[in-house]
Design an enzyme around this catalytic site. Sequence first.
Site, PDB file in Angstrom:
ATOM      1  N   GLY A 289      78.313  -7.844  18.285  1.00 46.81           N
ATOM      2  CA  GLY A 289      77.972  -9.243  18.521  1.00 46.81           C
ATOM      3  C   GLY A 289      78.654 -10.216  17.584  1.00 46.81           C
ATOM      4  O   GLY A 289      78.246 -11.380  17.489  1.00 46.81           O
TER       5      GLY A 289
ATOM      6  N   HIS B 100      69.936   2.700  19.017  1.00 44.00           N
ATOM      7  CA  HIS B 100      70.829   1.539  18.852  1.00 44.00           C
ATOM      8  C   HIS B 100      70.577   0.911  17.483  1.00 44.00           C
ATOM      9  O   HIS B 100      69.445   0.922  16.986  1.00 44.00           O
ATOM     10  CB  HIS B 100      70.578   0.529  19.977  1.00 44.00           C
ATOM     11  CG  HIS B 100      71.581  -0.574  19.977  1.00 44.00           C
ATOM     12  ND1 HIS B 100      71.478  -1.661  19.149  1.00 44.00           N
ATOM     13  CD2 HIS B 100      72.731  -0.720  20.667  1.00 44.00           C
ATOM     14  CE1 HIS B 100      72.531  -2.442  19.350  1.00 44.00           C
ATOM     15  NE2 HIS B 100      73.304  -1.897  20.266  1.00 44.00           N
TER      16      HIS B 100
ATOM     17  N   GLY C  33      78.058  -4.814  25.074  1.00 43.10           N
ATOM     18  CA  GLY C  33      76.920  -5.724  25.023  1.00 43.10           C
ATOM     19  C   GLY C  33      77.235  -7.038  25.705  1.00 43.10           C
ATOM     20  O   GLY C  33      77.221  -7.145  26.935  1.00 43.10           O
ATOM     21  N   GLY C  34      77.559  -8.052  24.924  1.00 39.41           N
ATOM     22  CA  GLY C  34      77.758  -9.422  25.436  1.00 39.41           C
ATOM     23  C   GLY C  34      78.640  -9.513  26.683  1.00 39.41           C
ATOM     24  O   GLY C  34      78.280 -10.203  27.647  1.00 39.41           O
TER      25      GLY C  34
ATOM     26  N   SER D 227      81.658  -5.671  20.107  1.00 40.22           N
ATOM     27  CA  SER D 227      82.565  -6.762  20.509  1.00 40.22           C
ATOM     28  C   SER D 227      83.680  -6.311  21.450  1.00 40.22           C
ATOM     29  O   SER D 227      84.807  -6.805  21.358  1.00 40.22           O
ATOM     30  CB  SER D 227      83.127  -7.467  19.270  1.00 40.22           C
ATOM     31  OG  SER D 227      82.082  -8.065  18.517  1.00 40.22           O
TER      32      SER D 227
ATOM     33  N   GLU E 221      79.182   2.765  17.061  1.00 39.89           N
ATOM     34  CA  GLU E 221      79.100   1.312  16.995  1.00 39.89           C
ATOM     35  C   GLU E 221      78.988   0.871  15.537  1.00 39.89           C
ATOM     36  O   GLU E 221      77.881   0.875  14.971  1.00 39.89           O
ATOM     37  CB  GLU E 221      77.869   0.821  17.759  1.00 39.89           C
ATOM     38  CG  GLU E 221      77.861   1.197  19.220  1.00 39.89           C
ATOM     39  CD  GLU E 221      76.988   0.249  20.036  1.00 39.89           C
ATOM     40  OE1 GLU E 221      77.534  -0.411  20.925  1.00 39.89           O
ATOM     41  OE2 GLU E 221      75.792   0.152  19.757  1.00 39.89           O
TER      42      GLU E 221
ATOM     43  N   ASN F 154      75.075  -2.548  27.943  1.00 35.88           N
ATOM     44  CA  ASN F 154      73.809  -2.737  27.239  1.00 35.88           C
ATOM     45  C   ASN F 154      73.456  -4.220  27.286  1.00 35.88           C
ATOM     46  O   ASN F 154      74.016  -5.018  26.544  1.00 35.88           O
ATOM     47  CB  ASN F 154      73.960  -2.264  25.780  1.00 35.88           C
ATOM     48  CG  ASN F 154      72.713  -2.524  24.953  1.00 35.88           C
ATOM     49  OD1 ASN F 154      71.659  -2.874  25.501  1.00 35.88           O
ATOM     50  ND2 ASN F 154      72.827  -2.358  23.650  1.00 35.88           N
ATOM     51  N   TRP F 155      72.539  -4.551  28.183  1.00 32.60           N
ATOM     52  CA  TRP F 155      72.196  -5.971  28.363  1.00 32.60           C
ATOM     53  C   TRP F 155      71.252  -6.496  27.287  1.00 32.60           C
ATOM     54  O   TRP F 155      70.978  -7.685  27.223  1.00 32.60           O
ATOM     55  CB  TRP F 155      71.565  -6.183  29.741  1.00 32.60           C
ATOM     56  CG  TRP F 155      72.532  -6.075  30.875  1.00 32.60           C
ATOM     57  CD1 TRP F 155      73.872  -5.797  30.807  1.00 32.60           C
ATOM     58  CD2 TRP F 155      72.230  -6.252  32.265  1.00 32.60           C
ATOM     59  NE1 TRP F 155      74.411  -5.797  32.072  1.00 32.60           N
ATOM     60  CE2 TRP F 155      73.436  -6.067  32.982  1.00 32.60           C
ATOM     61  CE3 TRP F 155      71.062  -6.552  32.973  1.00 32.60           C
ATOM     62  CZ2 TRP F 155      73.498  -6.166  34.371  1.00 32.60           C
ATOM     63  CZ3 TRP F 155      71.117  -6.653  34.353  1.00 32.60           C
ATOM     64  CH2 TRP F 155      72.328  -6.465  35.040  1.00 32.60           C
ATOM     65  N   LYS F 156      70.672  -5.594  26.493  1.00 33.36           N
ATOM     66  CA  LYS F 156      69.711  -5.997  25.444  1.00 33.36           C
ATOM     67  C   LYS F 156      68.597  -6.835  26.079  1.00 33.36           C
ATOM     68  O   LYS F 156      68.236  -6.555  27.223  1.00 33.36           O
ATOM     69  CB  LYS F 156      70.440  -6.741  24.318  1.00 33.36           C
ATOM     70  CG  LYS F 156      71.649  -5.922  23.832  1.00 33.36           C
ATOM     71  CD  LYS F 156      72.294  -6.444  22.587  1.00 33.36           C
ATOM     72  CE  LYS F 156      73.493  -5.558  22.238  1.00 33.36           C
ATOM     73  NZ  LYS F 156      74.111  -5.933  20.975  1.00 33.36           N
TER      74      LYS F 156
ATOM     75  N   GLU G 206      70.195  -2.015  16.608  1.00 31.04           N
ATOM     76  CA  GLU G 206      69.136  -3.038  16.590  1.00 31.04           C
ATOM     77  C   GLU G 206      67.757  -2.381  16.522  1.00 31.04           C
ATOM     78  O   GLU G 206      66.836  -2.907  15.895  1.00 31.04           O
ATOM     79  CB  GLU G 206      69.282  -3.959  17.815  1.00 31.04           C
ATOM     80  CG  GLU G 206      70.459  -4.918  17.613  1.00 31.04           C
ATOM     81  CD  GLU G 206      71.177  -5.323  18.886  1.00 31.04           C
ATOM     82  OE1 GLU G 206      70.623  -5.201  19.985  1.00 31.04           O
ATOM     83  OE2 GLU G 206      72.342  -5.767  18.759  1.00 31.04           O
TER      84      GLU G 206
HETATM   85  P1  PGA Z   1      78.437  -6.338  21.723  1.00 34.01           P
HETATM   86  O1  PGA Z   1      77.227  -5.269  21.637  1.00 34.01           O
HETATM   87  O2  PGA Z   1      79.401  -5.801  22.759  1.00 34.01           O
HETATM   88  O3  PGA Z   1      77.779  -7.615  22.159  1.00 34.01           O
HETATM   89  O4  PGA Z   1      79.054  -6.405  20.385  1.00 34.01           O
HETATM   90  C1  PGA Z   1      77.462  -3.887  21.708  1.00 34.01           C
HETATM   91  C2  PGA Z   1      76.186  -3.146  21.511  1.00 34.01           C
HETATM   92  O5  PGA Z   1      75.366  -3.548  20.677  1.00 34.01           O
HETATM   93  O6  PGA Z   1      75.936  -2.115  22.172  1.00 34.01           O
END
Ligand code: PGA
Length: 259
Positions: A177, A99, A239-240, A218, A171, A14-16, A101
């Site tokens: 994050g 998600h 994500g990151g 994370s 999640e 997930n590159w956001k 977010e």
């Molecule tokens: P993260 O994000 O790996 O940067 O914690 C995961 C996500 O939100 O899908």
Amino acid sequence: MATEMKRIPCMAANWKMNKTSAEAADFVRQILPQLKELAGVERVICPPAAALPALSALLAGSGVGLGAQNMHWEAKGAFTGELSAAMVKEFCAYVIIGHSERRGLFGETDEMVAKKVKAALAAGLIPIVCVGETLSENEAGQTDAVVRRQMNAAFDGLTVEQAAKAIVAYEPVWAIGTGRAAHGPDANRVVAGSIRSVLAAKFNPGVSAAVRVLYGGSVTPENIAEFLSEPEIDGGLVGGASLKPDYVEIVRAALKRVH
Ligand code: PGA
């Protein structure tokens, strides 16, 4: 919980809101030769919508899947800024839905998530349905109640066949994050007790055993093995770490998953 059925591990990136289309293409060109070789793992890259056309061309025939990060439930109309399932389907086989977010920053409710999941499946997309509790919900001991509520809503009204095609990502919001991942056994307990059990009760034990459930929050090359060693966790939503070549190492770790 019965897990006789062998589930193919899945690592979704997930590159956001990161990487322009040009940057996305450069990065995919860099990692694709290695990623292609890891065919035992279902690999899915979810870039920003603007990069979908470029990545769809680059990934064609590679075995690496492409996903959108969101979509609207209506087929078309006056919904400024939104993409329909058919628009996503032109480029993608997957779509992330609900998600945290989207829920927390953009006001997505359980009802909106449910409509999106239905529309995605009706269009032949595989939804990656995100659920998870916030820090305050966790601290108040509400994790299971929240995850069960989100699961019941997101899977409401689906057929057994539709439900079996979905992927779920657990999640915990406090782990996203923050560099503070959940503990593998804690995540496994939620997946078994509040995700697979809802699927078994709502549909049947076969659906519960078939659906892939990913852990997200994370994830790093260092901690992914802890999650993959848990019997009810089938991969990650990353994500990151997925913005870097670390993603390849995380996918590689899933090759070793045996259950
Ligand atoms: P993260 O994000 O790996 O940067 O914690 C995961 C996500 O939100 O899908």
